[in-house]
Design a protein around this motif. Sequence first.
Motif: not given
Length: 267
Positions: A42-55
Motif C-alpha cells: 500500500s505504500i510502495g515499500a519492501v516487505s521481507v518474510i523469512t522462516g525455516e525450510v517448510g515453515a
Amino acid sequence: MTNYKSVFGFTKEPFTQEIRTEELYMTGGLKAATERFLFAISIGAVSVITGEVGAGKSTALRYGVSKLHPSLYRVITVVASTGSCLEILRQICMGLDVECKSLSIAVLLKTIRGIITEIAQKKQIPVLVIDEAQLMRLEVFAQLHTLGQFEMDSKPILPIILSGQNNLIDKLMYYTSKPLSSRVVGRSHLEGLKSKDMSEYLKHHLEIAGIREQLFSDEAILAIHQGSGGLLRRANILAKTSLIAAATEKCHMVSAEHVRIASSEII
Ligand SMILES: Nc1ncnc2c1ncn2[C@@H]1O[C@H](COP(=O)(O)OP(=O)(O)OP(=O)(O)O)[C@@H](O)[C@H]1O
Ligand SMILES: [Mg+2]
C-alpha cells in the motif's frame, strides 16, 4: 500398499502440497505476514518474510497474492536463483510476458521500467514478489531497488516482497544492499507451530479431506510436533506417512508408534 484413503474414508488426498488459499489454516504467523505484505504494497515499500525450510513461506506469498485483486494489481512472481543480475532481470521480463534477449542490464532495466510505467498508467499497482530470495547474489540485491526508480523522481512505484530462508537477512544487512533494505517496512518470521496448535492444524487438514473427527491420538500429535519442530511441511509428511502406517495395521486411530514408524521412513 493398503489404500489408506478408503480405510479412513477420505474424500480427497489429505495433507497435500497444493492446498488452496481459501483452505489454509490461519496461523498467527500467516496473519502477521499477510498484514505486513499488504501494508508494504500500500505504500510502495519492501516487505521481507523469512522462516525455516517448510515453515510456510511460499504458501504465505500465495495467500498474500490471493488478496490482491487482479484488476487493481499486476503481480510479477519470480523464484530467485543464484544467477546474475541479467538472469533475474530476464525472469522479471518473463513475468511481465515480454521477451527480452538483450545482454545489456541497461536495456533490460529500461524495458522493465517502461512496462512498469505502462502498468501504473493503467491505474494498476505493479508488485514484485521474489521467493527463495536468499539465493540471490549480493550484486542482485544492490541492483534491485533501481527497478522502481525513475529519473528525477525519488518516489518508487514498485513494491517488492522478498521471501526466503533466514540468511536472506544477512544479505540484506550487507552495505551494498542498503538502498533496498532501507525500504523495508515489514519483517515477518514464520516460526514452527506451537505444540498446542498442532492438534487443530492436523484436524484442519483432515477436515479439508473429508474427515470430521480427530484421527491422531494425543501422543501421536505430540510425536508429530516433536518430530517436525512444528514446521508444516515436515508435519504434513509425518502425518500422512503415519496415517498409512496405521491403515496398514488396520487401526482407525494413529498412535505415537505409527508416527515413530513414519519417522524412520523420512530424512
Ligand atoms: N497456513 C497453512 N495452512 C495449511 N497448510 C499449510 C499452511 N502453510 C503451509 N502449509 C503446508 O505446508 C507446506 C509447506 O509450506 P511452504 O512450501 O509454503 O513452505 P516454505 O517455507 O516455502 O518451504 P521452503 O523453505 O522449502 O521453500 C505446504 O505445501 C502446505 O501443504
Ligand atoms: Mg518455499
